[in-house]
Design a protein around this motif. Structure first.
Motif, PDB file in Angstrom:
ATOM      1  N   LEU A  54       0.829  -1.210   0.000  1.00 37.99           N
ATOM      2  CA  LEU A  54       0.000   0.000   0.000  1.00 37.99           C
ATOM      3  C   LEU A  54       0.856   1.249   0.000  1.00 37.99           C
ATOM      4  O   LEU A  54       1.864   1.318   0.710  1.00 37.99           O
ATOM      5  CB  LEU A  54      -0.901   0.007   1.244  1.00 37.99           C
ATOM      6  CG  LEU A  54      -1.683   1.281   1.543  1.00 37.99           C
ATOM      7  CD1 LEU A  54      -2.730   1.550   0.476  1.00 37.99           C
ATOM      8  CD2 LEU A  54      -2.339   1.199   2.925  1.00 37.99           C
ATOM      9  N   LEU A  55       0.447   2.236  -0.796  1.00 41.74           N
ATOM     10  CA  LEU A  55       1.042   3.569  -0.757  1.00 41.74           C
ATOM     11  C   LEU A  55       0.048   4.527  -0.114  1.00 41.74           C
ATOM     12  O   LEU A  55      -1.106   4.615  -0.551  1.00 41.74           O
ATOM     13  CB  LEU A  55       1.366   4.077  -2.159  1.00 41.74           C
ATOM     14  CG  LEU A  55       2.778   3.851  -2.703  1.00 41.74           C
ATOM     15  CD1 LEU A  55       3.046   2.364  -2.846  1.00 41.74           C
ATOM     16  CD2 LEU A  55       2.964   4.572  -4.039  1.00 41.74           C
ATOM     17  N   LEU A  56       0.477   5.231   0.939  1.00 39.85           N
ATOM     18  CA  LEU A  56      -0.258   6.384   1.451  1.00 39.85           C
ATOM     19  C   LEU A  56       0.354   7.578   0.741  1.00 39.85           C
ATOM     20  O   LEU A  56       1.456   8.013   1.072  1.00 39.85           O
ATOM     21  CB  LEU A  56      -0.122   6.491   2.970  1.00 39.85           C
ATOM     22  CG  LEU A  56      -0.796   5.378   3.775  1.00 39.85           C
ATOM     23  CD1 LEU A  56      -0.563   5.581   5.271  1.00 39.85           C
ATOM     24  CD2 LEU A  56      -2.295   5.326   3.488  1.00 39.85           C
ATOM     25  N   LEU A  57      -0.355   8.110  -0.223  1.00 36.22           N
ATOM     26  CA  LEU A  57       0.254   8.956  -1.243  1.00 36.22           C
ATOM     27  C   LEU A  57      -0.349  10.350  -1.294  1.00 36.22           C
ATOM     28  O   LEU A  57      -1.547  10.511  -1.530  1.00 36.22           O
ATOM     29  CB  LEU A  57       0.071   8.240  -2.596  1.00 36.22           C
ATOM     30  CG  LEU A  57       0.654   8.837  -3.863  1.00 36.22           C
ATOM     31  CD1 LEU A  57       2.154   9.028  -3.748  1.00 36.22           C
ATOM     32  CD2 LEU A  57       0.328   7.907  -5.037  1.00 36.22           C
ATOM     33  N   ASP A  58       0.497  11.357  -1.071  1.00 39.04           N
ATOM     34  CA  ASP A  58       0.059  12.740  -1.227  1.00 39.04           C
ATOM     35  C   ASP A  58      -0.200  13.001  -2.711  1.00 39.04           C
ATOM     36  O   ASP A  58       0.432  12.392  -3.579  1.00 39.04           O
ATOM     37  CB  ASP A  58       1.146  13.683  -0.698  1.00 39.04           C
ATOM     38  CG  ASP A  58       0.699  15.134  -0.667  1.00 39.04           C
ATOM     39  OD1 ASP A  58      -0.526  15.388  -0.668  1.00 39.04           O
ATOM     40  OD2 ASP A  58       1.566  16.017  -0.634  1.00 39.04           O
ATOM     41  N   ALA A  81      -1.721  -1.171  -3.736  1.00 36.45           N
ATOM     42  CA  ALA A  81      -2.957  -0.414  -3.528  1.00 36.45           C
ATOM     43  C   ALA A  81      -2.576   1.028  -3.204  1.00 36.45           C
ATOM     44  O   ALA A  81      -1.480   1.283  -2.686  1.00 36.45           O
ATOM     45  CB  ALA A  81      -3.757  -1.034  -2.392  1.00 36.45           C
ATOM     46  N   VAL A  82      -3.470   1.949  -3.503  1.00 31.71           N
ATOM     47  CA  VAL A  82      -3.184   3.373  -3.289  1.00 31.71           C
ATOM     48  C   VAL A  82      -4.293   4.012  -2.468  1.00 31.71           C
ATOM     49  O   VAL A  82      -5.478   3.849  -2.776  1.00 31.71           O
ATOM     50  CB  VAL A  82      -3.043   4.125  -4.634  1.00 31.71           C
ATOM     51  CG1 VAL A  82      -2.979   5.632  -4.406  1.00 31.71           C
ATOM     52  CG2 VAL A  82      -1.814   3.649  -5.387  1.00 31.71           C
ATOM     53  N   VAL A  83      -3.894   4.714  -1.417  1.00 28.28           N
ATOM     54  CA  VAL A  83      -4.795   5.584  -0.669  1.00 28.28           C
ATOM     55  C   VAL A  83      -4.219   6.990  -0.754  1.00 28.28           C
ATOM     56  O   VAL A  83      -3.090   7.220  -0.321  1.00 28.28           O
ATOM     57  CB  VAL A  83      -4.934   5.158   0.805  1.00 28.28           C
ATOM     58  CG1 VAL A  83      -5.675   6.237   1.605  1.00 28.28           C
ATOM     59  CG2 VAL A  83      -5.671   3.831   0.917  1.00 28.28           C
ATOM     60  N   PHE A  84      -4.961   7.915  -1.348  1.00 28.56           N
ATOM     61  CA  PHE A  84      -4.485   9.285  -1.446  1.00 28.56           C
ATOM     62  C   PHE A  84      -4.721  10.022  -0.133  1.00 28.56           C
ATOM     63  O   PHE A  84      -5.759   9.850   0.517  1.00 28.56           O
ATOM     64  CB  PHE A  84      -5.179  10.022  -2.593  1.00 28.56           C
ATOM     65  CG  PHE A  84      -4.681   9.617  -3.949  1.00 28.56           C
ATOM     66  CD1 PHE A  84      -3.377   9.875  -4.323  1.00 28.56           C
ATOM     67  CD2 PHE A  84      -5.510   8.973  -4.846  1.00 28.56           C
ATOM     68  CE1 PHE A  84      -2.903   9.503  -5.563  1.00 28.56           C
ATOM     69  CE2 PHE A  84      -5.049   8.591  -6.093  1.00 28.56           C
ATOM     70  CZ  PHE A  84      -3.737   8.852  -6.445  1.00 28.56           C
ATOM     71  N   VAL A  85      -3.747  10.838   0.258  1.00 29.61           N
ATOM     72  CA  VAL A  85      -3.828  11.654   1.471  1.00 29.61           C
ATOM     73  C   VAL A  85      -3.519  13.082   1.045  1.00 29.61           C
ATOM     74  O   VAL A  85      -2.394  13.382   0.652  1.00 29.61           O
ATOM     75  CB  VAL A  85      -2.826  11.178   2.544  1.00 29.61           C
ATOM     76  CG1 VAL A  85      -3.010  11.980   3.830  1.00 29.61           C
ATOM     77  CG2 VAL A  85      -2.973   9.694   2.810  1.00 29.61           C
ATOM     78  N   THR A  86      -4.506  13.974   1.124  1.00 33.21           N
ATOM     79  CA  THR A  86      -4.314  15.305   0.563  1.00 33.21           C
ATOM     80  C   THR A  86      -5.163  16.343   1.275  1.00 33.21           C
ATOM     81  O   THR A  86      -6.146  16.009   1.943  1.00 33.21           O
ATOM     82  CB  THR A  86      -4.658  15.290  -0.939  1.00 33.21           C
ATOM     83  OG1 THR A  86      -4.472  16.594  -1.491  1.00 33.21           O
ATOM     84  CG2 THR A  86      -6.082  14.845  -1.172  1.00 33.21           C
TER      85      THR A  86
END
Length: 249
Positions: A54-58, A81-86
């Protein structure tokens, strides 16, 4: 994945945001923080080397942004998997286009992060089970949307949408008694939604087929669709042929 820890890579160009995620992740069982990256180029290199789950991705980063990173990694098998954090909600449409598992708004709440991690685990487990079985054809149609909600962003399954109405440059997705605005065009939605499930009845309206309970003509001869919630949707003259196709005549 079984009981193996969820391997997470945090990507953010703001040191304080990275530190906050590290502290939150340290409180969650079954998570292994394998690294952090401060820009998109480093994120791609580290993802290739560390193979995180998993990437916690800005999203908003100089150079290669989060959307670009997600696209760059989609060809890898298995892709993380990608979860965007913005801090911004205008990237929601792009987020579902790269099949993000979730979309968190800064500052991230611990319980909201845990829900996102749970969704990521479920996504990975489902994908693993699918890949272990017969190869399934990939649909070219949209199956979900991201929309702004009071708590941040909400995922809406296309099959749950009753109807879509146009409001200037936005489209309103109606699900039961609730509705959400997304920045999209009606023509793009018509092309992107499965025609077996949805039909366009007006230049400003798309309706789920099984949400239509019948048709009637008004005094001027125009078709009116009766809807399952008791409402009505006028049928535009350009779309009268769709009524005949539905009715089989």
């Amino acid at each position: 994945m079984g009981d193996a820890p969820l391997k997470v890579l945090v990507v953010d160009d703001e040191p304080l945001a990275t530190e906050r995620l590290q502290l939150l992740l340290a409180r969650v069982d079954g998570v292994d923080l394998v690294g952090t990256a401060a820009d998109g180029e480093a994120a791609v290199r580290m993802a290739e080397a560390l193979q995180p789950d998993l990437l916690l991705l800005d999203v908003a980063m100089p150079g290669l942004d989060g959307i670009d990173v997600a696209r760059a990694l989609t060809g890898r098998r298995p892709a993380p998997a990608v979860v965007f954090v913005t801090a911004f909600d205008q990237f929601a449409v792009a987020a579902f286009e790269v099949e993000a598992v979730d979309y968190l708004m800064k500052p991230v709440d611990s319980s909201r992060l845990e829900r996102a991690l749970s969704r990521a685990r479920q996504h990975i487990q489902t994908r693993s089970a699918t890949e272990a079985g017969p190869v399934q054809p990939v649909s070219r149609y949209l199956d979900e949307f991201w929309a702004t909600d009071l708590s941040g962003l909400v995922r809406i399954a296309a099959r749950d949408i009753d109807r879509i109405s146009a409001e200037r440059d936005y489209m309103r997705l109606h699900v039961g008694t609730r509705s959400w605005l997304i920045h999209h065009s009606m023509s793009a939605l018509e092309d992107g939604l499965d025609p077996a499930l949805f039909v366009r009845l007006h230049r400003s309206a798309i309706v789920r087929r099984d949400f239509i309970t019948g048709f009637q003509r008004n005094p001027s001869g125009r078709w009116i669709a009766r809807l399952a919630d008791g409402g009505e949707q006028p049928v535009g003259r350009l779309y009268a042929e769709n009524v005949r196709a539905i009715a089989g005549r």
